[in-house]
Design a protein around this motif. Structure first.
Motif, short mmCIF file in Angstrom:
data_model
loop_
_atom_site.label_atom_id
_atom_site.label_comp_id
_atom_site.label_asym_id
_atom_site.label_seq_id
_atom_site.Cartn_x
_atom_site.Cartn_y
_atom_site.Cartn_z
N ARG A 124 0.98 16.73 16.77
CA ARG A 124 -0.33 16.56 17.40
C ARG A 124 -1.09 15.40 16.77
O ARG A 124 -1.67 14.58 17.48
CB ARG A 124 -1.15 17.84 17.25
CG ARG A 124 -0.67 19.00 18.11
CD ARG A 124 -1.68 20.14 18.05
NE ARG A 124 -1.20 21.34 18.70
CZ ARG A 124 -1.92 22.44 18.89
NH1 ARG A 124 -3.18 22.47 18.45
NH2 ARG A 124 -1.42 23.49 19.49
N GLY A 125 -1.09 15.33 15.44
CA GLY A 125 -1.80 14.25 14.77
C GLY A 125 -1.24 12.89 15.12
O GLY A 125 -2.00 11.95 15.38
N GLY A 126 0.09 12.76 15.17
CA GLY A 126 0.70 11.48 15.52
C GLY A 126 0.42 11.07 16.95
O GLY A 126 0.14 9.89 17.22
N LEU A 127 0.49 12.03 17.88
CA LEU A 127 0.23 11.71 19.28
C LEU A 127 -1.23 11.33 19.50
O LEU A 127 -1.53 10.36 20.22
CB LEU A 127 0.58 12.91 20.16
CG LEU A 127 2.08 13.17 20.38
CD1 LEU A 127 2.28 14.46 21.17
CD2 LEU A 127 2.73 12.00 21.10
N ILE A 128 -2.15 12.06 18.89
CA ILE A 128 -3.56 11.73 19.05
C ILE A 128 -3.87 10.38 18.44
O ILE A 128 -4.60 9.57 19.00
CB ILE A 128 -4.44 12.83 18.43
CG1 ILE A 128 -4.29 14.13 19.21
CG2 ILE A 128 -5.91 12.41 18.41
CD1 ILE A 128 -4.93 15.32 18.54
N GLY A 129 -3.29 10.11 17.26
CA GLY A 129 -3.52 8.82 16.63
C GLY A 129 -3.01 7.65 17.45
O GLY A 129 -3.70 6.64 17.59
N SER A 149 -2.93 14.91 9.48
CA SER A 149 -2.61 16.28 9.89
C SER A 149 -1.74 16.99 8.86
O SER A 149 -1.92 18.19 8.62
CB SER A 149 -1.91 16.27 11.25
OG SER A 149 -0.74 15.47 11.22
N SER A 150 -0.82 16.26 8.22
CA SER A 150 0.01 16.89 7.18
C SER A 150 -0.82 17.25 5.95
O SER A 150 -0.61 18.29 5.33
CB SER A 150 1.16 15.97 6.79
OG SER A 150 0.67 14.76 6.22
N ARG A 151 -1.79 16.39 5.60
CA ARG A 151 -2.68 16.71 4.49
C ARG A 151 -3.54 17.92 4.80
O ARG A 151 -3.73 18.80 3.95
CB ARG A 151 -3.58 15.50 4.17
CG ARG A 151 -2.93 14.38 3.40
CD ARG A 151 -2.58 14.80 1.98
NE ARG A 151 -3.72 15.36 1.27
CZ ARG A 151 -4.63 14.63 0.62
NH1 ARG A 151 -4.52 13.31 0.60
NH2 ARG A 151 -5.64 15.21 -0.01
N GLN A 152 -4.06 18.01 6.01
CA GLN A 152 -4.88 19.16 6.38
C GLN A 152 -4.04 20.44 6.43
O GLN A 152 -4.53 21.51 6.05
CB GLN A 152 -5.56 18.91 7.73
CG GLN A 152 -6.66 17.86 7.65
CD GLN A 152 -7.42 17.74 8.96
OE1 GLN A 152 -6.93 18.06 10.02
NE2 GLN A 152 -8.65 17.25 8.88
N HIS A 197 -14.17 15.93 7.49
CA HIS A 197 -14.49 14.58 7.98
C HIS A 197 -13.24 13.74 8.26
O HIS A 197 -13.38 12.55 8.56
CB HIS A 197 -15.36 13.85 6.95
CG HIS A 197 -16.60 14.59 6.57
ND1 HIS A 197 -17.56 14.96 7.50
CD2 HIS A 197 -17.05 15.04 5.37
CE1 HIS A 197 -18.55 15.60 6.89
NE2 HIS A 197 -18.26 15.68 5.60
N GLY A 198 -12.06 14.33 8.16
CA GLY A 198 -10.85 13.54 8.38
C GLY A 198 -10.77 12.94 9.77
O GLY A 198 -10.31 11.80 9.95
N SER A 199 -11.24 13.67 10.78
CA SER A 199 -11.18 13.16 12.15
C SER A 199 -12.04 11.92 12.33
O SER A 199 -11.74 11.06 13.17
CB SER A 199 -11.63 14.25 13.13
OG SER A 199 -12.96 14.67 12.85
N TYR A 200 -13.11 11.80 11.53
CA TYR A 200 -13.98 10.62 11.64
C TYR A 200 -13.24 9.36 11.20
O TYR A 200 -13.45 8.28 11.77
CB TYR A 200 -15.24 10.81 10.80
CG TYR A 200 -16.10 11.96 11.23
CD1 TYR A 200 -16.17 12.35 12.57
CD2 TYR A 200 -16.85 12.69 10.32
CE1 TYR A 200 -16.94 13.42 12.98
CE2 TYR A 200 -17.64 13.76 10.72
CZ TYR A 200 -17.69 14.12 12.05
OH TYR A 200 -18.47 15.17 12.45
N PHE A 201 -12.40 9.48 10.17
CA PHE A 201 -11.64 8.31 9.72
C PHE A 201 -10.67 7.83 10.79
O PHE A 201 -10.51 6.63 11.02
CB PHE A 201 -10.89 8.64 8.42
CG PHE A 201 -11.77 8.94 7.26
CD1 PHE A 201 -12.58 7.97 6.70
CD2 PHE A 201 -11.81 10.22 6.72
CE1 PHE A 201 -13.40 8.25 5.63
CE2 PHE A 201 -12.63 10.51 5.64
CZ PHE A 201 -13.43 9.52 5.10
#
Length: 214
Positions: A120-125, A189-192, A49-53
């Motif tokens: 990827r996580g930073g760019l998407i965020g 993304s780092s947590r995942q 559910h991380g993407s939902y946050f």
């Protein structure tokens, strides 16, 4: 004779390099899925559910950007009609793109680089969860301003200059939210990725290393 040739042809097809790669990838994904179910419930929820946050934060960015443009253009009508897409579309887009670009590649074993995952996580965020809601608010509020004549709009020759001038203060006010989204995307993304590394340290991973090889 013909049947034996057909059988040998099928064996060649099954043993083709593409088929072998696909089978190895399928076994690797299945092994990772089994290890994922052995993780603590908190780690499973964060991974699932991380993407939902991140998407919820994108929805809030959309509502804030919409509010700024409404004030600048003096739009007072259709508050719900403009707020609904500004909350829903950034939420759905951010959550879906993050899930497809980070979460799924991690759980399937296609993304095994920590730097790649955090980038990827930073760019998407920042781009999808931060900048996209601001750009989305421009045509929505432009249509409302033109419909209700809440603000004088220029002609086509000065349209670009007008919207650059109108958008500059909004981008300045939203810069902190964009940076916050980038930081949260990197953190998530780092947590995942850390959860993936925890999966690979489970006893099942050490007992069946061949299934996890590419």
């Amino acid at each position: 004779m013909i049947q034996s040739l057909k059988m040998s042809g099928r064996e060649l097809e099954l043993n083709s390099p593409q088929e072998n790669v696909r089978l190895r990838h399928t076994k690797k994904t299945e092994a990772l899925q089994k290890m994922f179910l052995q993780l603590p419930e908190a780690d499973q929820k964060l991974f699932t559910h991380g993407s939902y946050f991140l998407g919820i934060n994108g929805g809030f960015c959309g509502l804030i950007a919409n509010s700024f443009f409404r004030r600048i253009l003096n739009v007072t009508e259709a508050r719900i009609a403009s707020s609904l897409p500004m909350a829903v579309l950034p939420f759905l887009t951010t959550a879906a793109i993050y899930h497809g670009a980070v979460t799924l590649p991690l759980i399937s074993g296609d993304l095994t680089c920590a730097t790649c995952a955090t980038v990827r996580g930073g760019l998407i965020g920042s781009v999808i969860g931060g900048l996209y809601p601001i750009f989305l608010a421009i045509p929505i509020n432009a249509g409302l301003a033109a419909r209700y004549s809440s603000a004088p709009l220029p002609g086509k020759e000065n349209m670009l200059r007008f919207w650059i001038k109108v958008s500059q203060p909004v981008f300045k006010k939203m810069s902190f939210a964009v940076l916050l989204q980038a930081a949260f995307g990197i953190y998530l993304s780092s947590r995942q990725y850390g959860i993936l590394m925890k999966m690979l340290q489970l006893p099942e991973a050490s007992s069946n290393p061949e299934a996890l090889k590419d």
